[in-house]
Design a protein around this motif. Structure first.
Motif, short mmCIF file in Angstrom:
data_model
loop_
_atom_site.label_atom_id
_atom_site.label_comp_id
_atom_site.label_asym_id
_atom_site.label_seq_id
_atom_site.Cartn_x
_atom_site.Cartn_y
_atom_site.Cartn_z
N GLY A 174 0.68 -1.07 -0.11
CA GLY A 174 -0.23 -0.06 -0.10
C GLY A 174 0.93 1.22 0.08
N PRO A 175 1.69 1.21 1.03
CA PRO A 175 2.74 2.55 0.86
C PRO A 175 3.51 2.79 -0.38
N ARG A 176 3.31 1.79 -1.42
CA ARG A 176 4.27 1.84 -2.56
C ARG A 176 3.08 2.20 -3.73
N GLY A 177 1.82 2.42 -3.40
CA GLY A 177 0.86 2.68 -4.30
C GLY A 177 0.25 1.53 -4.80
N ILE A 178 0.43 0.33 -4.52
CA ILE A 178 0.01 -0.70 -5.12
C ILE A 178 -1.15 -1.15 -4.32
N ARG A 179 -2.44 -1.51 -4.85
CA ARG A 179 -3.55 -2.25 -4.19
C ARG A 179 -3.53 -3.73 -4.27
N VAL A 180 -3.84 -4.43 -3.50
CA VAL A 180 -3.84 -5.94 -3.63
C VAL A 180 -5.42 -6.33 -3.13
N ASN A 181 -6.20 -7.01 -3.81
CA ASN A 181 -7.40 -7.76 -3.54
C ASN A 181 -7.59 -9.06 -3.87
N ALA A 182 -8.54 -9.30 -3.40
CA ALA A 182 -8.92 -10.85 -4.23
C ALA A 182 -10.45 -10.94 -4.38
N VAL A 183 -10.74 -11.75 -5.00
CA VAL A 183 -12.08 -12.13 -5.33
C VAL A 183 -12.26 -13.66 -4.86
N ALA A 184 -13.28 -14.15 -4.12
CA ALA A 184 -13.56 -15.35 -3.56
C ALA A 184 -14.72 -15.78 -4.37
N PRO A 185 -14.57 -16.47 -5.49
CA PRO A 185 -15.57 -16.99 -6.13
C PRO A 185 -16.57 -18.35 -5.60
N GLY A 186 -17.69 -18.57 -5.74
CA GLY A 186 -18.25 -19.56 -5.19
C GLY A 186 -18.19 -20.60 -6.27
N VAL A 187 -19.31 -21.31 -6.55
CA VAL A 187 -19.22 -22.46 -7.62
C VAL A 187 -19.27 -21.80 -8.78
N VAL A 188 -18.27 -21.88 -9.98
CA VAL A 188 -18.49 -21.28 -11.05
C VAL A 188 -18.55 -22.31 -12.12
N GLU A 189 -19.32 -21.98 -13.21
CA GLU A 189 -19.74 -22.83 -14.10
C GLU A 189 -18.46 -23.08 -15.18
N THR A 190 -17.48 -23.63 -14.70
CA THR A 190 -16.28 -23.60 -15.51
C THR A 190 -15.93 -25.05 -15.64
N GLU A 191 -14.79 -25.36 -16.40
CA GLU A 191 -14.19 -26.52 -16.52
C GLU A 191 -13.84 -27.23 -15.04
N LEU A 192 -13.38 -26.45 -14.38
CA LEU A 192 -12.96 -26.82 -12.91
C LEU A 192 -13.81 -27.93 -12.26
N ILE A 193 -15.34 -27.62 -12.56
CA ILE A 193 -16.17 -28.50 -11.83
C ILE A 193 -16.72 -29.34 -13.14
N ALA A 194 -16.23 -29.63 -13.95
CA ALA A 194 -16.81 -30.47 -15.01
C ALA A 194 -17.13 -31.72 -14.62
N ASP A 195 -16.35 -32.44 -13.50
CA ASP A 195 -16.60 -33.77 -13.14
C ASP A 195 -17.98 -33.73 -11.99
N PHE A 196 -18.38 -32.50 -11.55
CA PHE A 196 -19.45 -32.55 -10.73
C PHE A 196 -20.93 -33.08 -11.54
N GLY A 197 -21.29 -34.06 -10.83
CA GLY A 197 -22.50 -34.71 -11.25
C GLY A 197 -23.95 -33.61 -11.01
N PRO A 198 -25.08 -33.94 -11.44
CA PRO A 198 -26.42 -33.11 -11.37
C PRO A 198 -26.83 -32.95 -10.14
N GLU A 199 -26.77 -34.01 -9.26
CA GLU A 199 -27.08 -33.88 -8.01
C GLU A 199 -26.31 -33.03 -7.11
N ARG A 200 -25.03 -33.17 -7.42
CA ARG A 200 -24.22 -32.13 -6.56
C ARG A 200 -24.22 -30.85 -7.06
N ARG A 201 -24.41 -30.61 -8.48
CA ARG A 201 -24.57 -29.25 -9.02
C ARG A 201 -26.15 -28.69 -8.22
N GLU A 202 -27.03 -29.37 -8.11
CA GLU A 202 -28.30 -29.17 -7.61
C GLU A 202 -28.17 -28.44 -6.06
N ALA A 203 -27.32 -29.48 -5.40
CA ALA A 203 -27.29 -29.13 -3.96
C ALA A 203 -26.43 -27.90 -3.72
#
Lengths: 250, 80
Positions: A174-203
């Protein structure tokens, strides 16, 4: 030195990274896009996001588990642009396994990529940003870092590391003028959850206050907000983008 | 390039009095050269001489003399 601001997006060949790159392209950033390899998908992203008046996106192969590749990427970026304004520390890996069935190599790989790799990226980016005493870094955390998830112990722990480094870096830079933040996604419809079945997605849908999963474009919008001048007074924050999966107590 | 250009970077980045014996400086030998100022010095050196130091070099840059050697490896030669 490149005139327009320069944004580096890791894991940009698909999902949240690609959605973020698309958004930043519309905002006039020169793009540097990384993927684990120079894949056809990464090249396609660069072709798609070539904008008149700006240099074509620079594709770089970077395995975040290999610090030498990260150092080489920053050398290439410096050689091309001489500046960096935004880092979107997006690339990550998710391998699910129960605690007793998590192979050592998988645990180490997720920490190497999600935690150490993100930290090395932050380190390199901050060095370039310090020259101009300005910059914005957006890390990719996760809801599982704060509430856990069965079968994701290594992923949750590595993302908790990302949350911690976000707070520490925000204080130090911060003192150097640089901001640092994060986002904390929930369950995002990407290939990362391609293995999740329909029941798990619904839950997972039912668990979210808004009753649905999150789209990559919605996470990208939050990232672009934190990256850009609209959030100029915001640092050290972890913004949930989870359709109400986590609603903190007051 | 004159050595005075390198000395000037140290004086400016570390906020030293102009009459400081810069050539004799080592890390933490003066209160101004602490770890925070070290990163500011690195940023100023990289910007002034248009180069990018490796992390190992950042950690190894422990004196004015060592800095001169490290920058020489990047093609920056300074004349006395």
């Amino acid at each position: 030195m490149t005139e327009a601001p320069v944004a580096l997006v890791t894991g940009a060949s698909r999902g949240i990274g690609l959605a973020t790159a698309r958004l930043l392209a519309t905002r006039g950033y020169h793009l540097v896009l990384t993927g684990r390899t120079l894949s056809p998908a990464l090249q396609a992203a660069c072709d798609e996001l070539t904008t008149p008046g700006l240099s074509p996106p620079l594709p770089l192969a970077v395995d975040l588990g290999e610090p030498s590749q990260i150092a080489a990427a920053f050398r290439a970026l410096f050689s091309a642009h001489r500046r960096l304004d935004v880092l979107v520390n997006n690339a990550g890996e998710l391998h699910e396994a129960l605690i007793g069935m998590s192979p050592p190599g998988t645990i180490e790989r997720m920490f190497a990529v999600n935690a150490a790799g993100s930290l090395h990226m932050l380190q390199g980016a901050s060095r370039l940003m310090m020259r101009r005493q300005q910059g914005s870094i957006v890390n990719l955390g996760s809801v599982v870092a704060v509430q856990g998830s069965s079968g994701q112990i290594a992923y949750a722990a590595s993302k908790a590391a990302v949350h911690g480094m976000t707070l520490a870096a925000a204080r130090e830079l911060g003192p150097r003028g640089i901001r640092v933040n994060a986002v904390a996604p929930g369950v995002v419809e990407t290939e990362l959850i391609a293995d999740f079945g329909p029941e798990r997605r619904e839950a997972l849908r039912r668990a979210a206050s808004l009753g649905r999963l999150v789209r990559a474009e919605e996470v990208a919008a939050a990232i672009a907000f934190l990256a850009g001048p609209e959030s100029s007074a915001i640092t050290g924050q972890i913004l949930g983008v989870d359709a109400g999966l986590v609603i903190p107590s007051p | 390039m004159p050595l005075s250009a390198l000395r000037a970077v140290f004086v400016e980045a570390l906020g030293l009095p102009p009459d400081t014996d810069v050539d004799a400086l080592t890390y933490r030998s003066v209160p101004q050269w602490d770890s925070v100022a070290h990163m500011a010095l690195i940023a100023r050196l990289e910007s002034r001489f248009d180069l990018m130091l490796e992390t190992d070099e950042v950690l190894d840059l422990s004196s004015f003399a060592r800095c001169r050697e490290i920058l020489a490896a990047h093609g920056c030669r300074f004349d006395d």
